[in-house]
Design a protein around this motif. Sequence first.
Motif, PDB file in Angstrom:
ATOM      1  N   VAL A 102      -4.786  -4.919  -0.415  1.00 54.19           N
ATOM      2  CA  VAL A 102      -4.182  -5.219  -1.712  1.00 54.19           C
ATOM      3  C   VAL A 102      -5.294  -5.383  -2.730  1.00 54.19           C
ATOM      4  O   VAL A 102      -6.320  -6.023  -2.449  1.00 54.19           O
ATOM      5  CB  VAL A 102      -3.337  -6.508  -1.657  1.00 54.19           C
ATOM      6  N   ALA A 103      -5.122  -4.816  -3.910  1.00 53.30           N
ATOM      7  CA  ALA A 103      -6.110  -4.969  -4.978  1.00 53.30           C
ATOM      8  C   ALA A 103      -6.272  -6.455  -5.298  1.00 53.30           C
ATOM      9  O   ALA A 103      -5.290  -7.201  -5.320  1.00 53.30           O
ATOM     10  CB  ALA A 103      -5.673  -4.203  -6.216  1.00 53.30           C
ATOM     11  N   PRO A 104      -7.511  -6.911  -5.566  1.00 57.24           N
ATOM     12  CA  PRO A 104      -7.731  -8.351  -5.787  1.00 57.24           C
ATOM     13  C   PRO A 104      -6.918  -8.904  -6.949  1.00 57.24           C
ATOM     14  O   PRO A 104      -6.474 -10.048  -6.904  1.00 57.24           O
ATOM     15  CB  PRO A 104      -9.240  -8.447  -6.049  1.00 57.24           C
ATOM     16  N   GLU A 105      -6.701  -8.090  -7.996  1.00 57.28           N
ATOM     17  CA  GLU A 105      -5.915  -8.587  -9.132  1.00 57.28           C
ATOM     18  C   GLU A 105      -4.440  -8.767  -8.783  1.00 57.28           C
ATOM     19  O   GLU A 105      -3.698  -9.486  -9.470  1.00 57.28           O
ATOM     20  CB  GLU A 105      -6.052  -7.646 -10.327  1.00 57.28           C
ATOM     21  N   SER A 106      -3.996  -8.109  -7.703  1.00 57.42           N
ATOM     22  CA  SER A 106      -2.597  -8.238  -7.275  1.00 57.42           C
ATOM     23  C   SER A 106      -2.409  -9.229  -6.140  1.00 57.42           C
ATOM     24  O   SER A 106      -1.277  -9.637  -5.852  1.00 57.42           O
ATOM     25  CB  SER A 106      -2.065  -6.869  -6.818  1.00 57.42           C
ATOM     26  N   LEU A 107      -3.506  -9.617  -5.491  1.00 57.66           N
ATOM     27  CA  LEU A 107      -3.400 -10.459  -4.300  1.00 57.66           C
ATOM     28  C   LEU A 107      -2.796 -11.820  -4.628  1.00 57.66           C
ATOM     29  O   LEU A 107      -1.900 -12.304  -3.929  1.00 57.66           O
ATOM     30  CB  LEU A 107      -4.778 -10.630  -3.654  1.00 57.66           C
ATOM     31  N   THR A 108      -3.274 -12.475  -5.697  1.00 60.32           N
ATOM     32  CA  THR A 108      -2.745 -13.801  -6.035  1.00 60.32           C
ATOM     33  C   THR A 108      -1.305 -13.721  -6.524  1.00 60.32           C
ATOM     34  O   THR A 108      -0.587 -14.709  -6.476  1.00 60.32           O
ATOM     35  CB  THR A 108      -3.622 -14.462  -7.102  1.00 60.32           C
ATOM     36  N   ARG A 109      -0.898 -12.555  -7.023  1.00 56.71           N
ATOM     37  CA  ARG A 109       0.505 -12.373  -7.399  1.00 56.71           C
ATOM     38  C   ARG A 109       1.387 -12.226  -6.161  1.00 56.71           C
ATOM     39  O   ARG A 109       2.528 -12.672  -6.134  1.00 56.71           O
ATOM     40  CB  ARG A 109       0.630 -11.125  -8.291  1.00 56.71           C
ATOM     41  N   MET A 110       0.834 -11.651  -5.120  1.00 53.26           N
ATOM     42  CA  MET A 110       1.612 -11.339  -3.924  1.00 53.26           C
ATOM     43  C   MET A 110       1.703 -12.518  -2.959  1.00 53.26           C
ATOM     44  O   MET A 110       2.723 -12.704  -2.301  1.00 53.26           O
ATOM     45  CB  MET A 110       0.982 -10.138  -3.215  1.00 53.26           C
ATOM     46  N   VAL A 111       0.640 -13.336  -2.861  1.00 49.97           N
ATOM     47  CA  VAL A 111       0.602 -14.400  -1.869  1.00 49.97           C
ATOM     48  C   VAL A 111       0.291 -15.737  -2.535  1.00 49.97           C
ATOM     49  O   VAL A 111      -0.234 -15.796  -3.649  1.00 49.97           O
ATOM     50  CB  VAL A 111      -0.458 -14.131  -0.770  1.00 49.97           C
ATOM     51  N   LYS A 112       0.623 -16.802  -1.824  1.00 41.53           N
ATOM     52  CA  LYS A 112       0.257 -18.161  -2.235  1.00 41.53           C
ATOM     53  C   LYS A 112      -0.772 -18.691  -1.246  1.00 41.53           C
ATOM     54  O   LYS A 112      -0.541 -18.707  -0.037  1.00 41.53           O
ATOM     55  CB  LYS A 112       1.494 -19.055  -2.250  1.00 41.53           C
ATOM     56  N   ASP A 194       0.702 -11.396   9.284  1.00 40.40           N
ATOM     57  CA  ASP A 194      -0.022 -10.491   8.397  1.00 40.40           C
ATOM     58  C   ASP A 194      -1.424 -11.010   8.124  1.00 40.40           C
ATOM     59  O   ASP A 194      -1.689 -12.216   8.159  1.00 40.40           O
ATOM     60  CB  ASP A 194       0.710 -10.357   7.051  1.00 40.40           C
ATOM     61  N   VAL A 195      -2.326 -10.055   7.823  1.00 43.81           N
ATOM     62  CA  VAL A 195      -3.655 -10.383   7.308  1.00 43.81           C
ATOM     63  C   VAL A 195      -3.929  -9.477   6.111  1.00 43.81           C
ATOM     64  O   VAL A 195      -3.371  -8.384   5.999  1.00 43.81           O
ATOM     65  CB  VAL A 195      -4.761 -10.218   8.380  1.00 43.81           C
ATOM     66  N   TYR A 196      -4.797  -9.939   5.218  1.00 48.09           N
ATOM     67  CA  TYR A 196      -5.084  -9.233   3.966  1.00 48.09           C
ATOM     68  C   TYR A 196      -6.589  -9.061   3.841  1.00 48.09           C
ATOM     69  O   TYR A 196      -7.350 -10.037   3.875  1.00 48.09           O
ATOM     70  CB  TYR A 196      -4.534 -10.019   2.765  1.00 48.09           C
ATOM     71  N   THR A 197      -7.010  -7.808   3.698  1.00 46.93           N
ATOM     72  CA  THR A 197      -8.427  -7.482   3.673  1.00 46.93           C
ATOM     73  C   THR A 197      -8.935  -7.416   2.227  1.00 46.93           C
ATOM     74  O   THR A 197      -8.232  -7.742   1.283  1.00 46.93           O
ATOM     75  CB  THR A 197      -8.687  -6.143   4.375  1.00 46.93           C
ATOM     76  N   THR A 198     -10.178  -6.937   2.088  1.00 45.33           N
ATOM     77  CA  THR A 198     -10.844  -6.904   0.784  1.00 45.33           C
ATOM     78  C   THR A 198     -11.055  -5.466   0.307  1.00 45.33           C
ATOM     79  O   THR A 198     -10.839  -4.492   1.048  1.00 45.33           O
ATOM     80  CB  THR A 198     -12.209  -7.597   0.870  1.00 45.33           C
ATOM     81  N   ARG A 199     -11.520  -5.345  -0.935  1.00 43.33           N
ATOM     82  CA  ARG A 199     -11.839  -4.028  -1.496  1.00 43.33           C
ATOM     83  C   ARG A 199     -12.991  -3.397  -0.717  1.00 43.33           C
ATOM     84  O   ARG A 199     -13.019  -2.176  -0.502  1.00 43.33           O
ATOM     85  CB  ARG A 199     -12.208  -4.196  -2.968  1.00 43.33           C
ATOM     86  N   ALA A 200     -13.946  -4.218  -0.257  1.00 44.41           N
ATOM     87  CA  ALA A 200     -15.068  -3.687   0.527  1.00 44.41           C
ATOM     88  C   ALA A 200     -14.586  -3.105   1.852  1.00 44.41           C
ATOM     89  O   ALA A 200     -15.135  -2.107   2.340  1.00 44.41           O
ATOM     90  CB  ALA A 200     -16.091  -4.801   0.783  1.00 44.41           C
ATOM     91  N   PHE A 201     -13.564  -3.697   2.460  1.00 45.80           N
ATOM     92  CA  PHE A 201     -12.994  -3.149   3.688  1.00 45.80           C
ATOM     93  C   PHE A 201     -12.432  -1.752   3.431  1.00 45.80           C
ATOM     94  O   PHE A 201     -12.634  -0.829   4.227  1.00 45.80           O
ATOM     95  CB  PHE A 201     -11.897  -4.079   4.196  1.00 45.80           C
ATOM     96  N   ALA A 202     -11.705  -1.602   2.321  1.00 48.73           N
ATOM     97  CA  ALA A 202     -11.126  -0.292   1.996  1.00 48.73           C
ATOM     98  C   ALA A 202     -12.213   0.755   1.807  1.00 48.73           C
ATOM     99  O   ALA A 202     -12.088   1.898   2.275  1.00 48.73           O
ATOM    100  CB  ALA A 202     -10.275  -0.407   0.734  1.00 48.73           C
ATOM    101  N   ARG A 203     -13.278   0.396   1.097  1.00 40.44           N
ATOM    102  CA  ARG A 203     -14.363   1.364   0.887  1.00 40.44           C
ATOM    103  C   ARG A 203     -15.024   1.754   2.204  1.00 40.44           C
ATOM    104  O   ARG A 203     -15.388   2.910   2.420  1.00 40.44           O
ATOM    105  CB  ARG A 203     -15.403   0.772  -0.062  1.00 40.44           C
ATOM    106  N   ALA A 204     -15.169   0.772   3.101  1.00 40.54           N
ATOM    107  CA  ALA A 204     -15.901   1.036   4.345  1.00 40.54           C
ATOM    108  C   ALA A 204     -15.045   1.734   5.396  1.00 40.54           C
ATOM    109  O   ALA A 204     -15.574   2.492   6.217  1.00 40.54           O
ATOM    110  CB  ALA A 204     -16.437  -0.286   4.909  1.00 40.54           C
ATOM    111  N   ARG A 205     -13.714   1.546   5.391  1.00 42.20           N
ATOM    112  CA  ARG A 205     -12.893   1.991   6.511  1.00 42.20           C
ATOM    113  C   ARG A 205     -11.896   3.101   6.195  1.00 42.20           C
ATOM    114  O   ARG A 205     -11.509   3.848   7.085  1.00 42.20           O
ATOM    115  CB  ARG A 205     -12.114   0.794   7.078  1.00 42.20           C
ATOM    116  N   ASN A 206     -11.448   3.205   4.977  1.00 39.86           N
ATOM    117  CA  ASN A 206     -10.311   4.080   4.702  1.00 39.86           C
ATOM    118  C   ASN A 206     -10.563   5.551   4.999  1.00 39.86           C
ATOM    119  O   ASN A 206      -9.647   6.297   5.347  1.00 39.86           O
ATOM    120  CB  ASN A 206      -9.865   3.928   3.249  1.00 39.86           C
ATOM    121  N   ALA A 207     -11.800   5.983   4.860  1.00 37.69           N
ATOM    122  CA  ALA A 207     -12.088   7.399   5.089  1.00 37.69           C
ATOM    123  C   ALA A 207     -11.944   7.782   6.553  1.00 37.69           C
ATOM    124  O   ALA A 207     -11.689   8.949   6.872  1.00 37.69           O
ATOM    125  CB  ALA A 207     -13.500   7.724   4.599  1.00 37.69           C
TER     126      ALA A 207
END
Length: 799
Positions: A102-112, A194-207
């Motif tokens: 989840v994008a960091p700007e959306s994470l606090t909107r999505m979870v408490k 559920d678990v929620y990762t970071t933007r760095a995880f997406a850059r490192a793993r998504n490919a």
Amino acid sequence: MLLRASFRRRWRSWLLLCLLIALVSGLVLAATAAGRRTATAFPRYEAVHGYDAFLYSVTTLPKVATLPEVASATQVRIVGGGTPTCACSRPIDNIDFALFEVAPESLTRMVKLVAGRLPDQSDPDEILASYTLQRDNGVHLGSVIHVPLLAASQRAASLSDANVVPDGPTVALHVVGIEVSEFEFPATNTVAYDVYTTRAFARARNANTVFFPADLVQLRHGAADLPRFESSAKALGGLSVEDLDSAASAIDTSIHPQAVGWWLLALLAGLVGLMVVTQALVRQAAVEAEDQATLSALGVSRRQLVAVGLVRTLVIGVAGAIGGVGLAYLLSPLTPLGEARQADPAPGFAFDGDVLGLGALVAIIAVVVLGVWPAVRAGRIRNRGESAPVARPSRIMALMTGAGAPASMLIGVGHALERGRGRNAVPVGSALLGSVLAVTALCATAVFSSSLTHLTGTPALYGQPFAEWYSVNPTAPADENNAMVASIEDDHAISAITAGIGGDVTVDGKVVDALAGQSLRGPMLLTAVAGRLPRADGEVDLGATTMRQLGVHVGSLVKVTIPNSTASTGSSFRVVGSLAFPPDFGVGGLGTGAVFTLNGLLGGRCPPGPAQRACQIQAVASAQGAFLVRAVPGAAGTAALASLARAYPSNVSYPSPPTNLINFGEAVNFPLLFGLMLIIFGSATLVHVLVVSVVRRRREVGLLKAIGFVRQQVALSVAWQTTTVALVGIVIGIPVGLVVGRAVWRLFADNLGVLPVPVVIAWVIAAVAGGTVLVANLLAIGPALAAARSHTASLLKTE
């Protein structure tokens, strides 16, 4: 002037009365505010973190946000992986586990965030974990969860629903925060991990991994826009749309029993508190009335005396209500509890102006109204003085005198049982009644609490008399499911097996969640509360709530329509029993639903004959049903269950209390809280009684000292007085409380739709009895010491 003089002479009893009113009003207001806070917890959570729909897709759909019915859309990715592992108290269920990006700007909107901190977006290994992982699996801040990821080459295989063994890297994810999102609140026992990762995880793993895009959507008109949005989203290429509003409604419904519990607690505390405050006001008016004859002789009119009494009551009521508001505010961080506490977006201190303001006003009015009769009664001047007739001693006193009881015991018991006369008269009846009511309520509460604890710890009582149940995996090959069924049937240590499937039916025009069961070995593993389980195809059991909704009873005929059945529309079924809460095969919840035989729900699809059994097993497998199992007692049965669980870890589930039963006061909290309130009220009442008694009988104490009583004897007489009050409460209150507690529990259980098994724990009742005597004597220490240390001359002097 009269009011000021009265206050100067009796400020201690005024203060005690104010504290008593503050305790009663504060606890009632705190429970009322907790109920409102609980009832609004999830709607307030939804306003901050809620969505209306969850859109699954194969590729990212950027045009979703431009659809006319969409107010906002949050893009997320679900990372494909295998079974996660960790050093946890229980293995993590892979079926309900999801790894989100989840994008960091959306994470606090999505979870408490409920504990720890948000993950560092520059660190690929930091994650947020759901509170369900913390609750069920022992995951905590600092835990490491290892997740094997799918390789990019496995995307096509994973989309085909095949069982794919992850061929990608295994990542070690460090938990730095605990969160709660809309998906993780249990609705009818369905839980997400559920678990929620970071933007760095997406850059490192998504490919190099597989991820599935999705969108969390807020609709402009909520659920009303859902059908149109679903059509538009599928036109864009969406796979499916999950209705989150319906799930939110189920979550809110599951929390509601806790709010009802708080309000019931407030009501019960208010009723007990009214009795306590009424008795205290009567005692206080009796004390104040000892000066009425003198004041009347000095020219004070009856109207003035009544006015003084009412103003005194108003002052005490206002001071007590203000203290009650303060106490309710100080108690606010302790509520709500459980699931509602996770949902509350603003935990901590909370000042509910509407509840506390209106409640304080009601408390003041109630105190004044309750004080009218004592004030009017005290204003009736009757100067009987010491010429009042002497009351005959009680029979108990006569027996004790004949038995040669010591003087301190005789005096103490006499003070507890006999009112006295003239200016020394004390309203002992209210003290004895208060003791009886307190012990009665405590014993009834103990029975209710013990029975509720026994209910939540005995799955058979709420409809789950099995040890494990194995669901059919719809994505697994048929041979794998058949092998699981064969393993269960071939193990002779498994004493009972019931096949079950779920679905919707229409009963007398109402859509009802249905369950069909068929015993393959031993008894059917369901629980009938009344009547019996269905045995013939034309029989049905209904939940207690469903029976009330339909207005039927055991023996009634109902019209049932079963979708996709060969049975005729509107077939007649006879209600043969009331069923407890069935296992979670899609049924509606505690007290709801209908249960048929397997062939009755299938509508004759599996006719009697040699092939019927195989047909029924195949029907369960094709309908994604489950097999309930119970083992023989002892080590052999335990080993058999453990072996099956190891062999099929992704299929096994265990009995669990219904979510709405847990949320009813977190199972046992409300009875315990009510018992604590009773102890507080009773203690405050007894202190007030002792102070009034010692004050009104101070001249009598002086006479006792003058004729040779030592301090120890005076103190013992006060101790015997409180012990006698406690013993009267125990002798009468315990049997009455047991009868009341059992009756209330049966009424509660019948209404809930579970087996009504009241439980009386002997040591708990003994603890109530012993604790009553102990608390009474502890509270008597202060007044007893005060009476023992008073100087004889000051006690004997006349005003």
